[in-house]
Write an enzyme that holds these catalytic residues in place. Structure first.
Site, short mmCIF file in Angstrom:
data_model
loop_
_atom_site.label_atom_id
_atom_site.label_comp_id
_atom_site.label_asym_id
_atom_site.label_seq_id
_atom_site.Cartn_x
_atom_site.Cartn_y
_atom_site.Cartn_z
N GLY A 86 -16.19 -46.23 -53.60
CA GLY A 86 -17.40 -46.98 -53.90
C GLY A 86 -18.44 -46.79 -52.80
O GLY A 86 -18.12 -46.35 -51.69
N CYS A 87 -19.69 -47.13 -53.10
CA CYS A 87 -20.78 -46.87 -52.16
C CYS A 87 -20.71 -47.79 -50.94
O CYS A 87 -20.77 -47.32 -49.80
CB CYS A 87 -22.12 -46.98 -52.87
SG CYS A 87 -22.37 -48.51 -53.81
N PHE A 88 -20.60 -49.11 -51.16
CA PHE A 88 -20.43 -50.01 -50.02
C PHE A 88 -19.17 -49.65 -49.24
O PHE A 88 -19.16 -49.66 -48.01
CB PHE A 88 -20.31 -51.47 -50.50
CG PHE A 88 -21.61 -52.21 -50.63
CD1 PHE A 88 -22.57 -52.14 -49.65
CD2 PHE A 88 -21.85 -53.00 -51.74
CE1 PHE A 88 -23.77 -52.84 -49.75
CE2 PHE A 88 -23.05 -53.70 -51.87
CZ PHE A 88 -24.01 -53.62 -50.87
N ALA A 89 -18.10 -49.34 -49.96
CA ALA A 89 -16.83 -49.00 -49.31
C ALA A 89 -16.99 -47.79 -48.39
O ALA A 89 -16.43 -47.75 -47.30
CB ALA A 89 -15.75 -48.74 -50.36
N ALA A 112 -19.80 -46.69 -46.83
CA ALA A 112 -20.58 -47.03 -45.65
C ALA A 112 -19.78 -47.87 -44.66
O ALA A 112 -19.84 -47.65 -43.44
CB ALA A 112 -21.85 -47.76 -46.06
#
Length: 324
Positions: free
Chosen positions: A134-137, A139
């Protein structure tokens, strides 16, 4: 050439995937599957591709493609694969959250490797199925993995991260339309965001102990990018922390440790992640920035494809940020 199929071709991640693959020197897009837009031009949805991709959506799949990207909504990839069969040699890269956790990683005889190259590069190279993070994951993990590997996460980590409106997908909602999002900011899913499972899984694997991430996500009034700020108790010096990060990412072509404070324009439209460290008394602040649609989704998926097919990670991903 790597023959590519894409399932679910109308969303933001599919659009970025098509943009990047259309410029990839070793890939050829064979089909883009859609049951709602068969025989209509892909560029009728992704209008930025009008001059660069002459291809129609297809209601049929080619089961013999070399790799298929699943750009479906969360929870829909498993159902699609149970209804459609691909050849034994077809590699699968899933951009949903269906296979990211270990308990969900085995399906139809395949075991999905968690596709964060800076964590699992060797496993990705030899895999036939990858679960894209995932994107937040992405970063947050890139900001914390070096500390987890060093055994330096001894207490709770507090993380605030803000994402652009494209992180919510292409379908409009009350919190994504322009008049609400413009000149506005809000938090959502405090301490319960769905990416916490994969973040805690990776950090626990790397450190050998359970991690506790107190994560507060924010919606930003911009289109693309994620800035994540994590802080934790750290006994070492700033120089020691910097050495840990630089050694960990020594062979990671897309992760860069910066001595200067960060901003999103350094990474938007690229597959890069920049990281900055700051020490205040006994607290270490780690800031990371990525493009949520590229390193946080489609670019990372292509980085995984490159590894799976023996290409250099940077192939087709040498992108410059739009700075002004």
């Amino acid at each position: 050439m790597i023959k590519v199929g894409i399932i679910g071709g109308s969303g933001y991640t599919a659009g970025e995937l098509l943009r990047l693959l259309s410029l990839h020197p070793e890939a050829a897009i064979d089909f883009v599957y859609s049951t709602t837009r068969p025989d209509t031009p892909v560029s009728s949805v992704h209008q930025d591709l009008k001059a660069s991709l002459d291809l129609n959506y297809s209601a049929d799949i080619n089961a013999e493609v070399d790799v298929v990207f699943l750009c479906l909504g969360h929870g829909r990839s498993k159902a699609f694969l149970e209804q459609h069969e691909f050849s034994e040699h077809t590699k699968i890269i899933d951009l949903s959250n269906d296979f990211r956790l270990k308990d969900d990683s085995k399906h139809q005889g395949k075991e999905y490797v968690y596709g964060l190259p800076e964590l699992n590069k060797q496993e990705i190279i030899t895999s036939s199925a990858v679960a894209n993070p995932g994107c937040f994951a992405t970063a947050i993990q890139l900001a914390l993995l070096p500390l987890a590997a060093d055994g330096s996460i001894a207490d709770t980590v507090h993380t605030h991260a803000i994402t652009g409106s494209t992180g919510a997908g292409a379908s409009p909602s009350d919190t994504t339309h322009f008049s609400w999002r413009d000149n506005n900011i809000s938090w959502y899913k405090p301490f319960t965001h769905q990416h916490l499972g994969e973040i805690n899984q990776s950090l626990s694997d790397k450190s050998g102990k359970d991690s506790q991430i107190m994560f507060l996500p924010f919606r930003g009034n911009f289109s693309r990018g994620i800035m994540a700020s994590s802080y934790l108790q750290y006994e070492g010096s700033l120089d020691q922390a910097g050495a840990i990060f630089r050694e960990y990412y020594e062979s990671a072509p897309f992760v860069h440790v910066s001595d200067e404070p960060l901003h999103l324009k350094q990474v938007v439209n690229t597959n890069h992640c920049f990281i900055h460290l700051h020490k205040h008394e006994d607290q270490l602040l780690v800031t990371s920035v990525i493009d949520n649609l590229v390193k946080g989704a489609s670019g990372q998926a292509i980085q995984n494809m490159n590894l799976m097919f023996g290409l250099a990670e940077q192939t087709g991903l040498k992108l410059k940020a739009s700075y002004f």
